[in-house]
Write an enzyme that holds these catalytic residues in place. Structure first.
Site, PDB file in Angstrom:
ATOM      1  N   GLU A 192       0.891  -1.162   0.000  1.00  0.00           N
ATOM      2  CA  GLU A 192       0.000   0.000   0.000  1.00  0.00           C
ATOM      3  C   GLU A 192       0.922   1.203   0.000  1.00  0.00           C
ATOM      4  O   GLU A 192       1.630   1.447   0.979  1.00  0.00           O
ATOM      5  CB  GLU A 192      -0.896  -0.067   1.233  1.00  0.00           C
ATOM      6  N   CYS A 204      -1.787   8.711   2.996  1.00  0.00           N
ATOM      7  CA  CYS A 204      -1.518   8.201   1.645  1.00  0.00           C
ATOM      8  C   CYS A 204      -2.654   8.530   0.692  1.00  0.00           C
ATOM      9  O   CYS A 204      -2.432   8.736  -0.485  1.00  0.00           O
ATOM     10  CB  CYS A 204      -1.261   6.708   1.683  1.00  0.00           C
TER      11      CYS A 204
HETATM   12  P1  NAI Z   1       9.445   4.645   3.563  1.00  0.00           P
HETATM   13  O1  NAI Z   1       8.515   4.000   2.592  1.00  0.00           O
HETATM   14  O2  NAI Z   1      10.880   4.579   3.236  1.00  0.00           O
HETATM   15  O3  NAI Z   1       9.208   3.980   5.015  1.00  0.00           O
HETATM   16  C1  NAI Z   1       8.114   3.190   5.369  1.00  0.00           C
HETATM   17  C2  NAI Z   1       8.572   1.939   6.100  1.00  0.00           C
HETATM   18  O4  NAI Z   1       9.420   1.184   5.260  1.00  0.00           O
HETATM   19  C3  NAI Z   1       9.379   2.207   7.382  1.00  0.00           C
HETATM   20  O5  NAI Z   1       9.070   1.217   8.345  1.00  0.00           O
HETATM   21  C4  NAI Z   1      10.806   2.029   6.909  1.00  0.00           C
HETATM   22  O6  NAI Z   1      11.694   1.660   7.935  1.00  0.00           O
HETATM   23  C5  NAI Z   1      10.660   0.907   5.902  1.00  0.00           C
HETATM   24  N1  NAI Z   1      11.742   0.847   4.910  1.00  0.00           N
HETATM   25  C6  NAI Z   1      12.436   1.883   4.372  1.00  0.00           C
HETATM   26  N2  NAI Z   1      13.359   1.431   3.495  1.00  0.00           N
HETATM   27  C7  NAI Z   1      13.243   0.090   3.470  1.00  0.00           C
HETATM   28  C8  NAI Z   1      13.920  -0.948   2.764  1.00  0.00           C
HETATM   29  N3  NAI Z   1      14.892  -0.681   1.896  1.00  0.00           N
HETATM   30  N4  NAI Z   1      13.546  -2.222   2.982  1.00  0.00           N
HETATM   31  C9  NAI Z   1      12.535  -2.511   3.827  1.00  0.00           C
HETATM   32  N5  NAI Z   1      11.877  -1.579   4.533  1.00  0.00           N
HETATM   33  C10 NAI Z   1      12.215  -0.290   4.358  1.00  0.00           C
HETATM   34  O7  NAI Z   1       8.937   6.143   3.742  1.00  0.00           O
HETATM   35  P2  NAI Z   1       9.649   7.407   4.457  1.00  0.00           P
HETATM   36  O8  NAI Z   1      11.056   7.546   3.988  1.00  0.00           O
HETATM   37  O9  NAI Z   1       9.414   7.349   5.908  1.00  0.00           O
HETATM   38  O10 NAI Z   1       8.777   8.618   3.871  1.00  0.00           O
HETATM   39  C11 NAI Z   1       9.060   9.159   2.597  1.00  0.00           C
HETATM   40  C12 NAI Z   1       7.784   9.439   1.843  1.00  0.00           C
HETATM   41  O11 NAI Z   1       7.041   8.237   1.679  1.00  0.00           O
HETATM   42  C13 NAI Z   1       6.784  10.368   2.516  1.00  0.00           C
HETATM   43  O12 NAI Z   1       7.107  11.696   2.314  1.00  0.00           O
HETATM   44  C14 NAI Z   1       5.511   9.979   1.850  1.00  0.00           C
HETATM   45  O13 NAI Z   1       5.410  10.617   0.610  1.00  0.00           O
HETATM   46  C15 NAI Z   1       5.649   8.496   1.641  1.00  0.00           C
HETATM   47  N6  NAI Z   1       4.978   7.710   2.688  1.00  0.00           N
HETATM   48  C16 NAI Z   1       3.774   7.143   2.401  1.00  0.00           C
HETATM   49  C17 NAI Z   1       3.085   6.477   3.388  1.00  0.00           C
HETATM   50  C18 NAI Z   1       1.765   5.862   3.120  1.00  0.00           C
HETATM   51  O14 NAI Z   1       0.943   5.778   4.023  1.00  0.00           O
HETATM   52  N7  NAI Z   1       1.522   5.365   1.935  1.00  0.00           N
HETATM   53  C19 NAI Z   1       3.589   6.369   4.746  1.00  0.00           C
HETATM   54  C20 NAI Z   1       4.912   6.922   4.926  1.00  0.00           C
HETATM   55  C21 NAI Z   1       5.547   7.581   3.916  1.00  0.00           C
END
Ligand code: NAI
Ligand code: MG
Length: 502
Positions: free
Chosen positions: A267, A301
């Site tokens: 998601e 999101c």
């Molecule tokens: P991210 O997608 O990198 O982080 C979300 C989760 O994924 C965290 O638990 C993180 O530790 C994990 N993660 C990060 N890199 C990973 C990897 N290589 N392998 C496995 N797990 C990994 O998002 P981030 O950097 O916190 O936020 C950046 C942007 O992402 C935000 O500005 C927003 O645009 C979007 N975002 C969207 C969300 C949603 O609800 N769809 C939630 C959070 C962020």
């Protein structure tokens, strides 16, 4: 007391015992490397606590615990109704600890306390109860009509050891969306919380143990995405990975999950349109447009971050929207009762939103509200003034990219066809909203919009009984509702030969 717990007093005066360990086999333990991550209060940039961070060795231990629990008769052969009862017990424990959990969520994430308490915790309790009720209602099928010589039927089996990687915008709610269906259907879990908001998920560990889940059924890790998250996504003994977060990370996870062809649900991001036709109820359109983008500091999101308004009511809408935002988007200390908008979750997110403000200005969009950091909460914290850009063009970055802040891009359109084409002109396909009083047009447009969810005359009106998820680069699979169970079960087909003839 060992260093695995720390007594804390939150800004609202609430005292509680914060676990600091990794929750594996129903116990809190230190990480093998001793590495920690420090959690920050985004309202004043102070340190709240440091917690142990998992590395690849800790991930191995947690996955082994989940594997052992998956095979153990105490869980594998547990009566489905009893499994549901454990989830009901968990829901009532969360209710008992509701104020503490809401306090931790607000302290760590920055969302208003009133929202944590009613919306986030309401969602958590509702979701766990909803899936508790499903636990003994997930049946296979008898497939009759094959031949008299044959009985064929299916059973619904758990997928196995499920890794669940959750984000920081709704930590407890995202945990509930994933734990509910996984546990109702008999899987075991290794969850990794987001490094920006580690605290509430650990507290949940206490309650999981107290509810009576056997050791190893739920394991909760903190740790960095690139270390602990990647170790889970690549692990050969993990059967499924469920992820909520950015599209870029979702793609990385898909690649890593290919190593053993894990079952995946993703998601991810969005740039959801909200289309306002000139025959709408304007007050309703304004009210929902505000909720659709400004709720949760815009860190949603499904946020409807692109507002497309039909030209006949464009000026009227912009004026009314501006006024509504200035009246209702009260920025302030998230523990204060009248606060609608707290700080962005981290400095990185704060800076990211500011950089999109610069981009909007430099590309020539017209800034009509906000557009700067908000400094009036003690001069500290990651607060941003609610920001409205109008006359935004389709090729501008702020029209195309997910900003994830209290930041909206408004532009006008002429015809229904143009609205649909421009709504769909995005790589994302998560949510979409439309406003019209014409029932025929409403359903016609809803069908033509490329999105997993469409709201007619509302926005972000999510419901735990209704499937949630995206198309295009907004994700794969569905959470919530009955559809959420599909993500955590495999169908096994059993063919019984009832005769001796070939
Ligand atoms: P991210 O997608 O990198 O982080 C979300 C989760 O994924 C965290 O638990 C993180 O530790 C994990 N993660 C990060 N890199 C990973 C990897 N290589 N392998 C496995 N797990 C990994 O998002 P981030 O950097 O916190 O936020 C950046 C942007 O992402 C935000 O500005 C927003 O645009 C979007 N975002 C969207 C969300 C949603 O609800 N769809 C939630 C959070 C962020
Ligand atoms: Mg924090």
């Amino acid at each position: 007391m060992s260093d695995l717990f720390v007594e804390l007093t939150a800004p609202n005066g609430r005292k509680y015992k914060q676990p600091r360990g990794l929750f594996i086999n129903n116990e809190f333990v230190a990480s093998k490397s001793g590495e920690t991550i420090t959690s920050i209060n985004p309202s004043d940039e102070s340190e709240i606590a440091s917690v142990y961070a998992a590395g690849p060795e800790d991930v191995d231990v947690a996955v082994a615990a989940a594997r052992k629990a998956f095979k153990d008769p105490s869980w594998r052969d547990m009566d489905a109704t009893t499994r549901g009862d454990l989830l009901f017990k968990l829901a009532s424990l969360i209710e008992e600890h509701r104020e503490t959990l809401a306090t931790i969520e607000t302290w760590d994430n920055g969302k208003p306390y009133s929202v944590s308490l009613s919306d986030d915790l309401g969602e958590v309790i509702g979701t766990i109860k909803y899936y508790a009720g499903w636990a003994d209602k997930v049946h296979g099928q008898v497939i009759g009509g094959t031949s008299v010589m044959k009985l064929a039927y299916t059973i619904r089996e758990p997928v196995g050891v499920c890794a669940q990687i959750i984000p920081w915008n709704f930590p407890l709610a995202m945990a509930a969306w994933k734990l509910g269906p996984a546990l109702a259907t008999g899987n075991t879990v290794v969850m990794k919380a987001a490094e920006q908001t580690p605290l509430s998920i650990l507290y949940l560990g206490n309650l999981i143990k107290e509810a009576g889940f056997p050791p190893g059924v739920v394991n909760l890790l903190n740790g960095e995405g690139r270390k602990a998250g990647a170790a889970l996504a690549q692990h050969l003994d993990v059967d499924k990975i469920a992820f909520t977060g950015s599209t870029a990370t979702g793609k990385e996870i898909m690649k890593m999950a290919a190593v053993n062809m894990k079952n995946i649900t993703l998601e991810t991001g969005g740039k959801s349109p909200l289309v306002v036709f000139d025959d709408c109820d304007l007050d309703q359109a304004v009210k929902w447009s505000h909720i659709g983008i400004m709720y949760n500091q815009g860190q949603v999101c499904t946020a409807t971050s692109r507002i497309l308004v039909q030209e006949g009511i464009y000026d009227k809408f912009v004026e009314a929207f501006k006024e509504h935002v200035s009246k209702t988007s009260v920025v302030g200390d998230p523990f204060k009762e009248d606060t609608f908008q707290g700080p962005q979750v981290t400095k990185a997110q704060f800076e990211r939103v500011l950089s999109y403000i610069e981009s909007g200005k430099s590309e020539g969009a017209k800034l009509v509200a906000g557009g700067e950091a908000y400094k009036d909460v003690g001069g500290k914290g990651f607060f941003i003034s609610p920001t409205i850009f109008i006359d935004v063009k389709d090729n501008m970055k702020i029209y195309r990219e997910e900003v994830f802040g209290p930041f909206v891009a408004i532009s006008s359109f002429k015809t229904e066809d143009e609205a649909i084409e421009r709504a769909n002109d995005t790589t994302y396909g998560l949510g979409a909203a439309l406003f019209t009083q014409d029932i025929t047009k409403a359903h016609r447009v809803a069908r033509l919009i490329e999105a997993g969810m469409v709201w007619i005359n509302s926005s972000n009106d999510s419901d735990i009984r209704v499937p949630f998820g995206g198309v295009k680069q907004s994700g794969i699979g569905r959470e919530l509702g009955e559809a959420g169970l599909e993500a955590y079960t495999n169908k096994k087909s059993i063919h019984v030969n009832l005769g001796t003839k070939l």
